[in-house]
Design an enzyme around this catalytic site. Structure first.
Site, PDB file in Angstrom:
ATOM      1  N   GLU A  19       0.825  -1.204   0.000  1.00 30.38           N
ATOM      2  CA  GLU A  19       0.000   0.000   0.000  1.00 30.38           C
ATOM      3  C   GLU A  19       0.869   1.268   0.000  1.00 30.38           C
ATOM      4  O   GLU A  19       0.469   2.307  -0.523  1.00 30.38           O
ATOM      5  CB  GLU A  19      -0.917  -0.021   1.241  1.00 30.38           C
TER       6      GLU A  19
ATOM      7  N   HIS B  67       7.879 -26.741   1.063  1.00 31.46           N
ATOM      8  CA  HIS B  67       7.190 -27.879   0.452  1.00 31.46           C
ATOM      9  C   HIS B  67       6.030 -27.417  -0.426  1.00 31.46           C
ATOM     10  O   HIS B  67       5.117 -28.181  -0.701  1.00 31.46           O
ATOM     11  CB  HIS B  67       6.696 -28.828   1.545  1.00 31.46           C
TER      12      HIS B  67
ATOM     13  N   LYS C  58     -13.163   2.560  -2.148  1.00 35.80           N
ATOM     14  CA  LYS C  58     -14.018   3.063  -1.058  1.00 35.80           C
ATOM     15  C   LYS C  58     -15.058   4.035  -1.619  1.00 35.80           C
ATOM     16  O   LYS C  58     -16.229   4.015  -1.247  1.00 35.80           O
ATOM     17  CB  LYS C  58     -13.186   3.786   0.009  1.00 35.80           C
TER      18      LYS C  58
END
Ligand code: PA5
Length: 448
Positions: free
Chosen positions: A276, A305, A416
Site C-alpha cells: 500500500e 514444500h 471506497k
C-alpha cells in the site's frame, strides 16, 4: 536483530549488491529528511516509540480493567486498523496456545457468515468491542459496529458500556462516542493506518492480552535509533537499498519468509506496508512511474514444500527476505532407536528448523537467487518492537528511493468511493449506474 546479506552480495550473486558502496550522501539526505519530518506530513508515527508520546498508563489501566471484567474482547477494524493487532495476537497468544483469560477476536472483514455467527455465539453482556478506524468513516468497520450495537439493543444491554472507540479526535465517530460516554483513544493525525500499530490501535488490544507494551515500545525505540544512523549499519536503510537495487535489476517481487510460527503473520503485516505504501502510479513530481515491488507472503519451512520450487527455478524476478529466530522458549530433543530415523536422534526441533533455513538460504544463493536475512535473537516483545519499527522504516526509506508518497493510498480510496456511491451516499457521484452495468456484462461462461 541482525541483517545478514551475503546472499545478495557480489561475492555470491552475479549482479549482486555492494553494500560497502551504498552512496553515503544520498543516505544522509534521506535519513535527515525523514527524521526532520520534511518529506511528508504523515511521519508522526516516527515518535510513537518514545513512550511519553503515547498515554501508556491510561492504555494499561483500561486494558487491565477490560481483561478483568469481560470474557470477550472484539476488535472491529480493517487494514492498518487490524493487521498489527492480528500480528501481536498471533505471536504472543495463538501460536503458543497461551491462555490469557479472555477471548480476543479481530474482525477484519465483513463476511456475514463469520460475523453473525460470532455475535450469536458471544455472551454480549460479557463482551467489549474496540472500534478502530483512523478515518472514522470506513463502511466495513461502521457496519460491524452498527450490527453489534443493534444486537446489544435487542438484548437490552447498555451498549455504550460495551464499546471503546479508537479514532481521530474530532471526527463524527469521535463525536458519537463522546456524546454517548464511550471511552475514546486518539490516533494522531500524522499517523496513517498501516503505521499505527504502536499507537492505541495496537497497544490497547495488546494490553488487554497482557502483552508487555512498554517493552514493545522500548524495542521499537532501539530500531528508531538504529534507523537514524548515517552509515551502512542502519539496518532499515541498507535493507531498502538492497531491494531498490534488486528492483532495478528486475526483481519485481519480495518474498517474505519467516522461519517461526510465532512470526507467521509478519508477512501479512509487512505485505500491507510494502504494497500500500509503495505501489504508486505517480512519483512525487507527477510522473507516471507505476512503482513498487510485490510482496509475497510465505512461511518457512511449510512453504519449502509448496512455493520454494518456484523461487528456486521459476522466473528470476524475486528477492527473498528470510526472518530467522536464534533462540526459542520451548524446545525438545528427539530420542529414537529406530534405524531409519537415526539422523534425527539427539536433534531438537529448533535445530532442525535452523538447518532447514540455512540449507534453503544456501541453495537459493547457489542458484543465483538473491536473499537476505533479518535475524531475531528470540520472539519477545522487545524484538517484536524492533522488527515492527524496522519494517516501517525500511518501507519509508524505499519510498524515498522510489521518490513516491509512501503514506497515501489512492487506489484503496477509489474502491471506497465507488462503494459509497453504490450505497447512494451524498457527495460520492453517480458511479453506481456504471458499476451495475459492468456487473451485468455478459462476457462470461457458466458451468452447466
Ligand atoms: O493503511 C491504511 O491507511 C489503510 O489500510 C487503512 O488502515 C484501512 O483502509 C482502514 O481505514 P480506517 O482505519 O480509516 O478505517
Amino acid at each position: 536483530m541482525r541483517l545478514e546479506y551475503a546472499g545478495v552480495s557480489k561475492e555470491y550473486i552475479k549482479d549482486g549488491v555492494n553494500v560497502d558502496a551504498i552512496p553515503a550522501s544520498a543516505r544522509e539526505r534521506r535519513v535527515k529528511a525523514i527524521y526532520a519530518k520534511k518529506s511528508s506530513n504523515m511521519l508522526d508515527w516516527l515518535d510513537l516509540p518514545l513512550v511519553d508520546q503515547v498515554d501508556v498508563d491510561k492504555i494499561l489501566d483500561v486494558g487491565e480493567k477490560i481483561a478483568d471484567k469481560f470474557e470477550n474482547f472484539v476488535v472491529l477494524g480493517i487494514g492498518g486498523s487490524a493487521l498489527g493487532v492480528r500480528l501481536l495476537k498471533d505471536a504472543f497468544v495463538d501460536s503458543i496456545n497461551r491462555d490469557i483469560g479472555i477471548n480476543v477476536y479481530v474482525c477484519d472483514n465483513i463476511d456475514s457468515d463469520n460475523f453473525v455467527t460470532l455475535l450469536d455465539k458471544l455472551n454480549l453482556k460479557k463482551t467489549m468491542f474496540d472500534v478502530i478506524t483512523k478515518s472514522g468513516g470506513t463502511s466495513e468497520t461502521l457496519t460491524q459496529m452498527l450490527m453489534a450495537i443493534d444486537r446489544m439493543k435487542r438484548k437490552n444491554i447498555d451498549w455504550s458500556k460495551h464499546l471503546v472507540v479508537t479514532t481521530t479526535e474530532g471526527n463524527d465517530l469521535w463525536k458519537f462516542a463522546t456524546e454517548n460516554d464511550i471511552p475514546t483513544f486518539a490516533i494522531p493525525v500524522g499517523v496513517g493506518g498501516r503505521y499505527s500499530v504502536l499507537s492505541p490501535v495496537g497497544l490497547l488490544p495488546a494490553a488487554v492480552m497482557g502483552i508487555d507494551i512498554v517493552s514493545l515500545l522500548n524495542g521499537a525505540n532501539i530500531s528508531r535509533a538504529n534507523s537514524a544512523r548515517l552509515d551502512k549499519t542502519n539496518l532499515a536503510y541498507t535493507s531498502a537499498y538492497i531491494n531498490f537495487e534488486m528492483l532495478k535489476k528486475g526483481m519485481n517481487s519480495l518474498v517474505v519468509m519467516p522461519y517461526s510460527d510465532r512470526l507467521r503473520l509478519v508477512p501479512e503485516f509487512f505485505a500491507q506496508l510494502w504494497a500500500e505504501s509503495l505501489g504508486k502510479k505517480v512519483d512525487r513530481h507527477g510522473n507516471v512511474v507505476y512503482a513498487g515491488q510485490t510482496p509475497i507472503k510465505t512461511l518457512g519451512v511449510t512453504d519449502q514444500h509448496s512455493q520454494l520450487q518456484m523461487y528456486s527455478e521459476g522466473p528470476r524476478d524475486k528477492v527473498i527476505m528470510f526472518i530467522s529466530v536464534d533462540r526459542v522458549s520451548y524446545d525438545e530433543v528427539v530420542e529414537t532407536e529406530l534405524p531409519f530415523t537415526s539422523h534425527l536422534t539427539g536433534v531438537s526441533m529448533h535445530t532442525l528448523i535452523e538447518h532447514e533455513y540455512n540449507s534453503t538460504a544456501y541453495s537459493l544463493t547457489t542458484l543465483g537467487r538473491p536473499n537476505y536475512t533479518v535475524a531475531l535473537d528470540r520472539v519477545e516483545e522487545k524484538t517484536m518492537g524492533q522488527l515492527i519499527f524496522y519494517m516501517e522504516m525500511m518501507t519509508a526509506y524505499m519510498g524515498e528511493m522510489l521518490d513516491i508518497d509512501a503514506y497515501n493510498q489512492p487506489g484503496v480510496e477509489l474502491s471506497k468511493i465507488y462503494t459509497k456511491a453504490c450505497l447512494h451516499m451524498k457527495g460520492y457521484g453517480d458511479y453506481a449506474k456504471a458499476i451495475n452495468e459492468f456487473k451485468k456484462n455478459k462476457s462470461k461462461f457458466t458451468l452447466e
